[in-house]
Design an enzyme around this catalytic site. Structure first.
Site, PDB file in Angstrom:
ATOM      1  N   ARG A  13     -67.168  90.691  47.746  1.00  0.00           N
ATOM      2  CA  ARG A  13     -66.516  91.558  48.728  1.00  0.00           C
ATOM      3  C   ARG A  13     -65.575  92.594  48.120  1.00  0.00           C
ATOM      4  O   ARG A  13     -65.056  93.453  48.814  1.00  0.00           O
ATOM      5  CB  ARG A  13     -65.757  90.708  49.755  1.00  0.00           C
ATOM      6  N   LYS A  20     -63.774  90.008  39.622  1.00  0.00           N
ATOM      7  CA  LYS A  20     -62.648  90.039  40.568  1.00  0.00           C
ATOM      8  C   LYS A  20     -61.303  89.724  39.914  1.00  0.00           C
ATOM      9  O   LYS A  20     -60.306  90.392  40.180  1.00  0.00           O
ATOM     10  CB  LYS A  20     -62.908  89.058  41.713  1.00  0.00           C
ATOM     11  N   ASN A 372     -28.016 122.680  20.286  1.00  0.00           N
ATOM     12  CA  ASN A 372     -28.442 123.334  21.517  1.00  0.00           C
ATOM     13  C   ASN A 372     -29.837 123.914  21.308  1.00  0.00           C
ATOM     14  O   ASN A 372     -30.031 124.771  20.454  1.00  0.00           O
ATOM     15  CB  ASN A 372     -27.432 124.430  21.886  1.00  0.00           C
ATOM     16  N   ALA A 418     -33.087 134.306  18.838  1.00  0.00           N
ATOM     17  CA  ALA A 418     -34.117 134.163  19.874  1.00  0.00           C
ATOM     18  C   ALA A 418     -35.439 134.736  19.383  1.00  0.00           C
ATOM     19  O   ALA A 418     -35.469 135.743  18.679  1.00  0.00           O
ATOM     20  CB  ALA A 418     -33.676 134.874  21.148  1.00  0.00           C
TER      21      ALA A 418
HETATM   22 CA    CA Z   1     -62.467  82.105  48.781  1.00  0.00          CA
END
Ligand code: CA
Ligand code: UD1
Length: 451
Positions: A13, A20, A372, A418
């Site tokens: 299922r 499972k 920084n 920069a």
């Molecule tokens: Ca069962």
């Protein structure tokens, strides 16, 4: 004690190609929850009966100090236990658990074993809707047999007391009973539950007992049940956290898939997920929508919303996020580090008081104290074949949009202009920059669109 864990069932299922018992609850296979519980009882041996797709199960869990027994074909729960019997210590009691009933607690099992004494202990439940389960048939109050749904009469089906499947049995007698099982029933299977009638015939006592909490004996047969058990598990975890003083904005929106240890005055906003081993120190705050996996956070640190942090040790009074990502590989942040939005860090150490507040990548880097890191700074740690380290010493100031091409070192107190592409070490205390000269072309005109 012997413990037998039945895990050979197909789990049709689940509509899944995966066995499972490998489906996950709180991030771990169902079977590993049962195995952990079993180990807490310190049994002499644990025997896992596996079947269909079982090699995958064995691989996923490792040997784990258990005896793994293959059941092929699967002819019922009685047949499953028969496969385990040669490995069981006859002088000890045998406890049968199900690999797909993950929430059972050790203390319930201890009570079951006590109540069984030298006889059988059946863990039962009384359900509003008992359909599908084996019913407990009593005569003058005593449990005399268990009848499966498919074999039950209408009258028996009306009984609401059911067998959860978990049993404690005297091993030597169990062997004899198993040898007598027959498959003359609706499912043509060897039912373990038939041992109850056999025991009764020999006047062996059968005790029925129910779990402290009804959710303990719930099994997983479908994705819906898996999700329902996940919610119960998480509710239990969050309840325990709140009982320790943790402030959860909404316990229904906090998931712990592993262990979460919290100090005092910890607050966690909604939709946070904690995986592996996570520790939050005193006064730590975790904002909304964060995922922390294997992270240790020291006291006073704030994780702002939308952070994804892995394999990290974060010092005290740091400010992380919003939108910070720490990737696996082991990162250490000292105290008072600030990492801001869209900052990615990997396998790096960042010293106390250093800041990278916007749009940066810091990978394979050792950053000193009070550094920084300007917006848009990228450490180019990968040359296409190999990774290289970068060192940024204390008190460095890195201008925005800088690339540091590793391996490279920035000396103490250096400033990078920069836009620099740093390919050679930058000396301490100096300004280093690489930048094309700015120029202006007087009278230049933009092209215009031809008519
Ligand atoms: Ca069962
Ligand atoms: C079983 C019980 C039933 C009980 C119910 C609780 C029997 C005959 N019936 O029924 O009384 O109310 O559990 O959920 O025991 N398994 C094997 N090998 C097999 C068959 C099963 O390892 O050949 C394992 C499954 O993986 C599962 C457990 O045993 O973990 C129970 O099997 P399942 O088919 O779910 O049993 P039920 O028919 O539901």
């Amino acid at each position: 004690m012997n413990i037998v864990i039945l895990a050979a069932g197909l789990g049709k299922r689940m509509l899944s190609d995966m066995p499972k018992v490998l489906h996950r609850l709180a991030g771990r296979p169902l079977l590993s929850h049962v195995l952990d519980t079993a180990k807490q009882l310190s049994p002499g041996r644990i025997c896992i009966v596996y079947g269909h797709g079982g090699e995958l199960v064995r691989e996923a869990l490792g040997d784990n100090g258990c005896v793994w027994v293959r059941q092929e074909p699967q002819l019922g729960t009685g047949h499953a236990v028969m496969q385990a019997v040669p490995n069981l210590d006859e002088r000890a009691i045998t406890l049968v658990l199900y690999g797909d009933v993950p929430l059972i607690r050790p203390r319930t099992l201890e009570r079951l074993i006590d109540s069984a004494g030298k006889g059988i202990g059946v863990l039962t439940a009384t359900l509003d809707d008992p359909s599908g389960y084996g019913r407990v048939i009593r005569s003058r109050g005593r449990v005399v047999r268990i009848v499966e749904q498919k074999d039950a009469t209408a009258r028996e089906r009306a009984i609401r007391e059911v067998n959860t499947g978990i049993l404690a049995l005297p091993t030597a007698k169990l062997k004899g009973w198993l040898a007598k099982l027959e498959s003359r029933n609706a499912q043509k299977e060897l039912y373990l539950t038939d041992v109850v009638a056999l025991a009764n015939r020999e006047r062996v006592k059968v005790a029925a007992m129910s779990a402290d909490d009804s959710w303990e004996t719930l099994g997983v047969n479908s994705p819906g049940q898996l999700a329902a058990l996940e919610r119960i598990y998480q509710r239990n975890v969050t309840q325990a956290l709140m009982e320790q003083g943790v402030i959860l904005a909404d316990p229904a929106r906090c998931d712990v898939r592993g262990s979460l240890v919290c100090g005092r005055d910890v607050a966690i906003d909604v939709n946070c997920v904690f995986e592996g081993s996570v520790e939050l120190g005193d006064r730590a705050v975790v904002g909304a929508n964060c995922l922390l996996r294997n992270v240790r956070v020291a006291p006073g640190t704030r994780i702002e919303p939308f952070c994804h942090l892995e394999d990290a040790e974060i010092g005290a009074d740091c400010r992380i996020g919003p939108y910070t990502r720490i990737r696996p590989g082991g990162t250490r942040l000292d105290a008072r580090v600030h990492l801001g939005n869209f900052v990615e860090v990997k396998a790096s150490n960042i010293g106390a008081g250093s800041k990278a507040n916007h749009l940066s990548y810091i990978g394979d880097t050792d950053v000193g104290r009070n550094v920084n890191v300007g917006a848009g700074t990228i450490v180019c740690n990968y040359d296409g074949a190999n990774k290289h380290r970068t060192v940024i010493e204390d008190d460095v100031f890195i201008g925005s949009d800088t690339q540091l091409v590793a391996p490279v070192r920035v000396g103490r107190g250096a400033t990078l202009g920069a836009g620099t592409t740093l390919t050679k070490d930058a000396p301490a205390g100096e300004l280093t920059l690489s930048r094309a000269k700015q120029m202006t072309i007087p009278g230049w005109r933009r092209p215009v669109k031809k008519k």
